[in-house]
Write an enzyme that holds these catalytic residues in place. Structure first.
Site, PDB file in Angstrom:
ATOM      1  N   HIS A  70       1.668 -15.169  -3.430  1.00  0.00           N
ATOM      2  CA  HIS A  70       0.865 -15.309  -4.291  1.00  0.00           C
ATOM      3  C   HIS A  70      -0.436 -15.098  -3.844  1.00  0.00           C
ATOM      4  O   HIS A  70      -1.512 -15.801  -4.498  1.00  0.00           O
ATOM      5  CB  HIS A  70       0.887 -16.938  -5.068  1.00  0.00           C
ATOM      6  CG  HIS A  70       2.192 -17.281  -5.408  1.00  0.00           C
ATOM      7  ND1 HIS A  70       2.722 -16.813  -6.659  1.00  0.00           N
ATOM      8  CD2 HIS A  70       3.043 -18.086  -5.051  1.00  0.00           C
ATOM      9  CE1 HIS A  70       3.817 -17.335  -6.716  1.00  0.00           C
ATOM     10  NE2 HIS A  70       4.119 -18.001  -5.814  1.00  0.00           N
ATOM     11  N   LYS A  97     -22.026   1.048   3.820  1.00  0.00           N
ATOM     12  CA  LYS A  97     -20.635   1.169   3.227  1.00  0.00           C
ATOM     13  C   LYS A  97     -19.815   2.010   4.290  1.00  0.00           C
ATOM     14  O   LYS A  97     -19.750   2.936   4.680  1.00  0.00           O
ATOM     15  CB  LYS A  97     -20.685   1.536   1.785  1.00  0.00           C
ATOM     16  CG  LYS A  97     -21.216   0.705   1.076  1.00  0.00           C
ATOM     17  CD  LYS A  97     -20.468  -0.644   0.778  1.00  0.00           C
ATOM     18  CE  LYS A  97     -19.190  -0.440   0.081  1.00  0.00           C
ATOM     19  NZ  LYS A  97     -19.169   0.304  -1.220  1.00  0.00           N
ATOM     20  N   GLU A 120      -7.083   4.115  -1.085  1.00  0.00           N
ATOM     21  CA  GLU A 120      -7.255   4.099  -2.418  1.00  0.00           C
ATOM     22  C   GLU A 120      -6.838   5.322  -3.242  1.00  0.00           C
ATOM     23  O   GLU A 120      -6.301   5.188  -4.495  1.00  0.00           O
ATOM     24  CB  GLU A 120      -8.800   3.872  -2.918  1.00  0.00           C
ATOM     25  CG  GLU A 120      -9.294   2.666  -2.497  1.00  0.00           C
ATOM     26  CD  GLU A 120     -10.939   2.298  -2.554  1.00  0.00           C
ATOM     27  OE1 GLU A 120     -11.511   3.358  -2.937  1.00  0.00           O
ATOM     28  OE2 GLU A 120     -11.165   1.410  -2.382  1.00  0.00           O
ATOM     29  N   SER A 127     -20.836   5.613   1.246  1.00  0.00           N
ATOM     30  CA  SER A 127     -21.484   5.680   0.029  1.00  0.00           C
ATOM     31  C   SER A 127     -22.892   6.539   0.092  1.00  0.00           C
ATOM     32  O   SER A 127     -23.531   6.630   1.099  1.00  0.00           O
ATOM     33  CB  SER A 127     -21.956   4.313  -0.292  1.00  0.00           C
ATOM     34  OG  SER A 127     -23.027   4.034  -1.246  1.00  0.00           O
TER      35      SER A 127
END
Length: 445
Positions: free
Chosen positions: A157, A284, A291, A278
């Protein structure tokens, strides 16, 4: 070159011609188409269906066409032969080179069994390549895991649950990929029967030898039923299903690495080669490789759903709807192979922050289950032990401490069976050496 033009009085509508053409995407089947044709003409010559010298000339010329294509001396373009697909391109080029003798190649076969043959051969080759890439990622997981034999939290979980090791976590994905490899091998075995000789759907009156062409092309056997041979796309659906499961596993791996590379976890660092930055935020470092793989999973699922939808209501035998199998299958194969390559690179270069992982084990009461096991070993029923440890956890939360920080006297306030041996159960390095937990250590070697 229209293979079917003799029956028609008028020219095909130009828009329909473009709509009907599959050459822009099935040109990648050139090797399978030529290899299949070489096997077919060999059999025709051996059976005396066409003169041996004609069969030899066709065979030789097909080999030259294949060589010219692979060396760039011949371009794959439908315009040169007015070809609507790879099959008419190859046959048109053959006839251009040797004239009427080339027209004998198609004796005893149809484009239906020719298409089915090409796709089976292509699917078989892609299954082999996918297996190789799955094995590569599995080996990368094993290598990276074995290089970092540290403790880490195991989750359920998305909450810290029990202590495991990093190699054992990596081994979970190795197990998934092992199943993927077996599924691909099983699909390859099922599809490895030769449809050549089924012709359109009912065979041919020529005395062909289907076992011979199957043997030449490395198939286990000829297809059992002519109708099924030309209308079966189960093997593509099964491979798409296999690939969809591969992508499920890659996507789950990516999701964990995305989480773990965040500032909130800091368990791993993804190598710069597989990350981007970024355009506005200079600090970043984005896990874009993971992804993108996670996103492309839906693309592969779509190909599977698309082909299932195409096939679900088709009457026997061949229908032109089946031409829709190619773009979806080709795109899925290309996508999955690229994703496997990328993830092999990500895993191989992954930096594992062992100290952060081991430190995170110390919070979250990951040894609570083992305390319950300890009480059971001392005669306490498990349900009572579960409740006792629950109260211990509450007390520790109130004191902002871990279970192992409690004194023996404090532990005995919850149950008098506690003695000094409890601390052996509370030590995380000792925990993974008890009971069948030892299997984690053995499996990680």
């Amino acid at each position: 070159m229209k293979l079917w033009g003799g029956r028609f009085r008028e020219q095909e509508n130009r828009m329909m011609e473009d709509f009907n053409s599959s050459f822009p995407f099935d040109d990648r089947l050139y090797k399978e188409d030529i290899t299949g044709s070489m096997a077919h003409v060999t059999m025709l010559g051996e059976q005396g269906i066409i003169p041996k010298e004609d069969a030899d000339l066709i065979y030789k010329t097909l080999g030259q066409i294949l060589s010219d294509l692979e060396k760039g001396r011949l371009a794959l373009t439908g315009k040169s032969q007015d070809a609507e697909d790879i099959h008419t391109f190859v046959e048109g080029e053959l006839i251009r080179r040797i004239g009427d003798v080339g027209k004998k190649l198609h004796t005893g076969r149809s484009r239906n069994d020719q298409v089915a043959l090409d796709m089976r051969m292509y699917a078989r080759r892609q299954a082999d390549e996918l297996i190789e890439k799955v094995q590569g990622l599995r080996k990368a997981l094993h290598t990276t895991g074995s290089q970092h034999p540290c403790l880490m939290p195991g989750y359920t979980h998305l909450q810290r649950a029990q202590v495991i090791t990093f190699p054992y976590w990596a081994g979970a994905y190795e197990s998934m990929l092992t199943r993927d490899e077996k599924r691909l091998a099983n699909t390859k075995e099922l599809l490895n029967e030769c449809p050549l000789g089924a012709a359109a759907l009912a065979g041919t009156t020529h005395n062909i030898d289907r076992s011979r062409t199957a043997q030449i092309l490395g198939f286990d056997r000829p297809a059992a039923n002519f109708i099924d041979a030309v209308s079966d796309r189960d093997y593509l659906i099964e491979l798409l299903s296999d690939m969809s499961l591969i992508m499920v596993h890659l996507s789950r791996l990516c999701e964990e690495l995305i989480l773990w590379s965040s500032q909130e976890f800091k368990f791993v660092d993804i190598d710069d080669a597989y990350a981007t930055g970024s355009s506005i935020m200079p600090q970043k470092k984005n896990p874009d490789a993971c992804e993108l793989v996670r996103g492309k999973t839906g693309r592969v699922f779509g190909s599977l759903t698309g082909l299932l939808t195409v096939m679900k209501g088709l009457p026997l035998a061949y229908d032109k709807d089946m031409q829709e199998d190619k773009e979806q299958f080709f795109d899925a194969v290309d996508t999955v192979k690229a994703c496997l390559d990328i993830m092999t690179g990500v895993v191989s270069t992954l930096k594992v922050n062992e100290n952060v992982m081991e430190k995170s084990v110390r919070s979250g009461f990951l040894n609570a289950t083992e305390v319950a096991d300890y009480l059971v070993d001392h005669g306490v029923p498990f349900r009572d032990a579960h409740a006792i440890v629950g109260r211990i956890v509450i007390a520790c939360e109130d004191k902002h401490c871990a279970i192992e920080d409690l004194t023996l006297d404090e532990l005995r306030t919850f149950d008098p069976v506690f003695d000094e041996s409890i601390y052996d159960f509370l030590d995380y390095h000792q925990i993974i050496r008890k009971g069948n937990k030892k299997e984690m250590l053995e499996a990680s070697k």
